[in-house]
Design a protein around this motif. Structure first.
Motif, PDB file in Angstrom:
ATOM      1  N   HIS A  54      -1.101  23.405  -0.923  1.00  0.00           N
ATOM      2  CA  HIS A  54      -1.212  21.981  -0.628  1.00  0.00           C
ATOM      3  C   HIS A  54      -2.435  21.465  -1.372  1.00  0.00           C
ATOM      4  CE1 HIS A  54      -1.870  18.236   1.619  1.00  0.00           C
ATOM      5  NE2 HIS A  54      -0.622  18.344   2.027  1.00  0.00           N
ATOM      6  N   PRO A  55      -2.369  20.286  -1.934  1.00  0.00           N
ATOM      7  CA  PRO A  55      -3.516  19.805  -2.719  1.00  0.00           C
ATOM      8  C   PRO A  55      -4.813  19.679  -1.914  1.00  0.00           C
ATOM      9  CG  PRO A  55      -1.870  18.069  -2.371  1.00  0.00           C
ATOM     10  CD  PRO A  55      -1.241  19.344  -1.979  1.00  0.00           C
ATOM     11  N   ALA A  56      -4.714  19.535  -0.601  1.00  0.00           N
ATOM     12  CA  ALA A  56      -5.932  19.394   0.211  1.00  0.00           C
ATOM     13  C   ALA A  56      -6.677  20.699   0.397  1.00  0.00           C
ATOM     14  CB  ALA A  56      -5.580  18.810   1.581  1.00  0.00           C
ATOM     15  N   THR A  57      -5.990  21.827   0.215  1.00  0.00           N
ATOM     16  CA  THR A  57      -6.632  23.126   0.444  1.00  0.00           C
ATOM     17  C   THR A  57      -6.570  24.043  -0.774  1.00  0.00           C
ATOM     18  OG1 THR A  57      -4.525  23.791   1.462  1.00  0.00           O
ATOM     19  CG2 THR A  57      -6.311  23.162   2.945  1.00  0.00           C
ATOM     20  N   ALA A  58      -5.945  23.587  -1.848  1.00  0.00           N
ATOM     21  CA  ALA A  58      -5.763  24.445  -3.025  1.00  0.00           C
ATOM     22  C   ALA A  58      -7.089  24.930  -3.604  1.00  0.00           C
ATOM     23  CB  ALA A  58      -4.964  23.702  -4.087  1.00  0.00           C
ATOM     24  N   GLY A  59      -8.119  24.104  -3.499  1.00  0.00           N
ATOM     25  CA  GLY A  59      -9.402  24.476  -4.098  1.00  0.00           C
ATOM     26  C   GLY A  59     -10.403  25.050  -3.129  1.00  0.00           C
ATOM     27  N   TYR A 108       0.813  -1.214   0.000  1.00  0.00           N
ATOM     28  CA  TYR A 108       0.000   0.000   0.000  1.00  0.00           C
ATOM     29  C   TYR A 108       0.844   1.260   0.000  1.00  0.00           C
ATOM     30  CZ  TYR A 108      -3.721  -3.267   1.131  1.00  0.00           C
ATOM     31  OH  TYR A 108      -4.604  -4.307   1.089  1.00  0.00           O
ATOM     32  N   GLN A 109       0.390   2.229  -0.800  1.00  0.00           N
ATOM     33  CA  GLN A 109       1.030   3.538  -0.796  1.00  0.00           C
ATOM     34  C   GLN A 109       0.503   4.405   0.327  1.00  0.00           C
ATOM     35  OE1 GLN A 109       1.121   4.292  -5.444  1.00  0.00           O
ATOM     36  NE2 GLN A 109       2.245   5.872  -4.340  1.00  0.00           N
ATOM     37  N   ALA A 110      -0.701   4.120   0.800  1.00  0.00           N
ATOM     38  CA  ALA A 110      -1.268   4.884   1.905  1.00  0.00           C
ATOM     39  C   ALA A 110      -2.258   4.007   2.660  1.00  0.00           C
ATOM     40  CB  ALA A 110      -1.954   6.157   1.414  1.00  0.00           C
ATOM     41  N   VAL A 111      -2.371   4.277   3.952  1.00  0.00           N
ATOM     42  CA  VAL A 111      -3.359   3.627   4.809  1.00  0.00           C
ATOM     43  C   VAL A 111      -4.247   4.723   5.387  1.00  0.00           C
ATOM     44  CG1 VAL A 111      -3.749   2.241   6.869  1.00  0.00           C
ATOM     45  CG2 VAL A 111      -1.824   1.719   5.364  1.00  0.00           C
ATOM     46  N   VAL A 112      -5.550   4.574   5.206  1.00  0.00           N
ATOM     47  CA  VAL A 112      -6.515   5.562   5.685  1.00  0.00           C
ATOM     48  C   VAL A 112      -7.209   5.014   6.928  1.00  0.00           C
ATOM     49  CG1 VAL A 112      -8.567   6.915   5.116  1.00  0.00           C
ATOM     50  CG2 VAL A 112      -6.885   6.362   3.325  1.00  0.00           C
ATOM     51  N   PHE A 113      -7.162   5.765   8.029  1.00  0.00           N
ATOM     52  CA  PHE A 113      -7.965   5.455   9.208  1.00  0.00           C
ATOM     53  C   PHE A 113      -9.268   6.235   9.066  1.00  0.00           C
ATOM     54  CE2 PHE A 113      -5.304   3.496  12.787  1.00  0.00           C
ATOM     55  CZ  PHE A 113      -4.458   2.855  11.905  1.00  0.00           C
ATOM     56  N   ASN A 114     -10.300   5.527   8.637  1.00  0.00           N
ATOM     57  CA  ASN A 114     -11.590   6.134   8.321  1.00  0.00           C
ATOM     58  C   ASN A 114     -12.488   6.121   9.559  1.00  0.00           C
ATOM     59  OD1 ASN A 114     -14.010   6.996   7.237  1.00  0.00           O
ATOM     60  ND2 ASN A 114     -14.433   5.062   6.171  1.00  0.00           N
ATOM     61  N   SER A 115     -12.452   7.207  10.329  1.00  0.00           N
ATOM     62  CA  SER A 115     -13.280   7.366  11.527  1.00  0.00           C
ATOM     63  C   SER A 115     -13.190   6.154  12.452  1.00  0.00           C
ATOM     64  CB  SER A 115     -14.733   7.659  11.142  1.00  0.00           C
ATOM     65  OG  SER A 115     -14.838   8.959  10.602  1.00  0.00           O
ATOM     66  N   THR A 116     -11.975   5.661  12.626  1.00  0.00           N
ATOM     67  CA  THR A 116     -11.734   4.613  13.615  1.00  0.00           C
ATOM     68  C   THR A 116     -11.957   5.185  15.016  1.00  0.00           C
ATOM     69  OG1 THR A 116      -9.408   5.242  13.510  1.00  0.00           O
ATOM     70  CG2 THR A 116     -10.086   3.333  12.207  1.00  0.00           C
ATOM     71  N   THR A 117     -12.211   4.318  15.982  1.00  0.00           N
ATOM     72  CA  THR A 117     -12.334   4.756  17.377  1.00  0.00           C
ATOM     73  C   THR A 117     -11.782   3.684  18.301  1.00  0.00           C
ATOM     74  OG1 THR A 117     -14.593   3.889  17.458  1.00  0.00           O
ATOM     75  CG2 THR A 117     -14.355   6.250  17.056  1.00  0.00           C
ATOM     76  N   GLY A 169      -5.843  15.483   0.217  1.00  0.00           N
ATOM     77  CA  GLY A 169      -5.174  14.885   1.366  1.00  0.00           C
ATOM     78  C   GLY A 169      -4.684  13.486   1.071  1.00  0.00           C
ATOM     79  N   LEU A 170      -5.480  12.707   0.338  1.00  0.00           N
ATOM     80  CA  LEU A 170      -5.077  11.351  -0.018  1.00  0.00           C
ATOM     81  C   LEU A 170      -3.906  11.371  -0.986  1.00  0.00           C
ATOM     82  CD1 LEU A 170      -5.547   8.353   0.297  1.00  0.00           C
ATOM     83  CD2 LEU A 170      -7.264   8.475  -1.532  1.00  0.00           C
ATOM     84  N   GLN A 171      -3.896  12.325  -1.898  1.00  0.00           N
ATOM     85  CA  GLN A 171      -2.762  12.458  -2.809  1.00  0.00           C
ATOM     86  C   GLN A 171      -1.462  12.646  -2.029  1.00  0.00           C
ATOM     87  OE1 GLN A 171      -4.677  15.616  -5.436  1.00  0.00           O
ATOM     88  NE2 GLN A 171      -3.299  14.639  -6.899  1.00  0.00           N
ATOM     89  N   TYR A 172      -1.519  13.520  -1.038  1.00  0.00           N
ATOM     90  CA  TYR A 172      -0.318  13.747  -0.219  1.00  0.00           C
ATOM     91  C   TYR A 172       0.103  12.471   0.502  1.00  0.00           C
ATOM     92  CZ  TYR A 172       2.681  15.160   3.620  1.00  0.00           C
ATOM     93  OH  TYR A 172       3.720  15.233   4.506  1.00  0.00           O
ATOM     94  N   ALA A 173      -0.870  11.768   1.099  1.00  0.00           N
ATOM     95  CA  ALA A 173      -0.553  10.549   1.840  1.00  0.00           C
ATOM     96  C   ALA A 173       0.039   9.482   0.926  1.00  0.00           C
ATOM     97  CB  ALA A 173      -1.806  10.027   2.536  1.00  0.00           C
ATOM     98  N   MET A 174      -0.442   9.395  -0.310  1.00  0.00           N
ATOM     99  CA  MET A 174       0.064   8.390  -1.245  1.00  0.00           C
ATOM    100  C   MET A 174       1.479   8.696  -1.718  1.00  0.00           C
ATOM    101  SD  MET A 174      -3.363   7.609  -3.510  1.00  0.00           S
ATOM    102  CE  MET A 174      -2.561   6.369  -4.542  1.00  0.00           C
TER     103      MET A 174
END
Length: 506
Positions: free
Chosen positions: A171-176, A95-104, A254-259
């Protein structure tokens, strides 16, 4: 039925042609399948992890579907799972990135935590969505990777409109995103911020009620950590977030950055090992009903020497299971004074030297802590007459009980002593205790006289080299060279509040 010789030759030719064509088709089809398989193997891959041991967000399947759609649109593969068994070296390396999707809550075992640490150390990427900050509070490494932990959020209603202030659009997560981004979500307050975060956006607490982080309330951030990359967004609580074009663009950035840039993982840089399970320990009570035990020192033969605040120096013999009073010190107990520190000489097996930090009786202030050396006799009692006092530290009764008192050795045979600032913190109401008013009653309210004073032992780590005759020398490398005006050469570090227990590593 009869065939002529020519007819037979014709059918034989047709059959041979059909066979050759079938073989060619089969070969081409096999090659095409192999190419498709190879292409799939070479595609970037993202793992979306959504295990919950606490609150389960209804937005989780919407986030999963959104990231799967990202994969379809941008030509990468997405695996979604609640199964923590994916967290192994062999699995995570794909994996290029691992996403913790609203884990608790606590979602990984120690072995799985170590595998994830190694993945990041090898150059992997992480993205946390919303309650990824409400995950693994007892795993300090994760807190640093994530960047902060959930503290609280407004209630009744939990979801409310607020304005996100975008600080950095490079940053790609906030550019737009617009400079001010009003949106409805569940807005977290955070604690335990890691210091090196690159904050992309803050939450404007003036735009809603219930914020507790003040004017600096990060809500979107990223940073490089321990060899890898980490991105976090505080949004994503609501299912509606995943149909909002601005939030979708933000999440994809944000995912682009993580990858990252597709650089392969380098496992040679990974070093994490699993923390052993706590349940491997068995608790056995050796001695009960102690009165404020303070510090202990273990001899090579298994004897455990320990102090109690009221003046008892005792020993527990692990061979015989016997507990014995070595000596009852006559101490003054005022404002946190008493018997505190204890340590054994590195050559204790031969010289039987023991060091203690205590306050013998004194009629008036300043009370004096003594760092003294004694000899332990063969019957595990103290040779009181053998006392060699190395140094004294004057303290006040109105001190907030800030006296430190811990002792430790390094491998060169240098002895370290921690001392508190002997300054009461209460009149300053939580602010730095600095009080320059004249008068004896204000003396113990001013830390400048102690921890900030280069010519005083209080609020310091002291480092000395004890000598066989009961004196000491000053090791090289202390804060102030010997002979420097208005300084004490014993000072190793200064400016401390109350370094209560210390250790020297390695």
């Amino acid at each position: 039925m009869l065939f002529s010789k020519n007819t037979s030759k014709l059918w034989l030719s047709v059959l041979c042609l059909f066979g050759a064509s079938s073989g060619l088709y089969s070969c081409l089809n096999t090659r095409q399948t192999a190419k498709q398989t190879a292409a799939a193997v070479n595609k970037p891959r993202v793992l979306v992890f959504s295990k919950t041991a606490g609150w389960k967000h209804t937005s989780i399947p919407f986030a999963n579907a959104t990231i799967q759609k990202f994969g379809q649109e941008h030509n990468f593969l997405v695996d979604t799972t609640k199964n923590a068994a994916y967290f192994t070296d062999d699995s995570l390396r794909h994996y290029q990135a691992v996403v913790f999707n609203s884990t608790t809550g606590n979602v990984l075992t120690q072995e799985q935590q170590a595998a994830f640490e190694r993945y990041i150390q090898a150059g992997g990427g992480y993205m946390g969505i919303h309650s990824a900050a409400d995950t693994e509070y007892e795993w300090p490494w994760y807190n640093k990777l994530m960047g902060a932990h959930f503290s609280s959020h407004p209630l009744q209603p939990g979801e409310r409109k607020a304005t996100v202030e975008v600080l950095d659009k490079n940053h790609p997560a906030t550019a737009g995103l617009p400079d001010a981004w009003p949106r409805t979500d569940e807005w977290y307050n955070y604690k335990s911020f890691y210091p090196d975060l690159k904050v992309l956006a803050n939450l404007d607490e003036n735009s809603y009620e219930g914020g507790t982080n003040g004017a600096n309330h990060p809500i979107i951030w990223y940073h490089e950590f321990d060899g890898g990359r980490a991105f976090y967004t505080g949004g994503g609580h609501t299912p509606e977030s995943y149909s909002d074009p601005l939030f979708l663009g933000h999440l994809w950035g944000g995912l682009q950055y993580a990858m990252g840039n597709g650089k392969p993982l380098d496992s040679s840089k990974a070093y994490a090992i699993a923390v052993p399970e706590e349940n491997r320990f068995v608790k056995t009570v050796l001695i009960n009903d102690l009165s404020v035990p303070m510090e202990l020192a273990v001899a090579g033969d298994g004897r455990v020497f320990f102090t109690e605040f009221g003046g008892n120096l005792s020993v527990y013999n692990t061979q015989t299971k016997e507990h014995k009073l070595v000596h009852k010190f006559d101490v003054i107990n005022k404002g946190g004074t008493g018997l505190i520190g204890v340590t054994l000489d590195p050559n204790f097996a031969k010289n039987n030297f023991i060091y203690v930090y205590y306050t013998p009786p004194k009629a008036e202030e300043p009370y004096l802590f003594h760092l003294s050396r004694f000899t332990v006799k063969a019957d595990n009692t103290l040779d009181v007459a053998s006392e060699k006092m190395l140094l004294q530290v004057p303290v006040q009764e109105n001190s907030g009980s800030h006296h430190g008192g811990s002792l430790a050795w390094d491998k060169e045979g240098n002895l370290y002593l921690s001392t508190g600032d002997s300054t009461t913190p209460f009149p300053s109401l939580g602010y730095s205790p600095i009080d320059e008013r004249p008068g004896a009653e204000y003396y113990s309210q001013d830390a400048q006289r102690g921890s900030a004073n280069t010519n005083d032992f209080k609020g310091k780590i002291l480092r000395i080299h004890p000598e066989p005759d009961g004196t000491y020398t000053i090791p090289e490398g202390n804060l102030f060279p010997k002979g420097t005006d208005k300084t004490r050469p014993e000072i190793y570090t200064m400016g401390h509040r109350n370094p209560y227990r210390i250790a020297v590593n390695p």
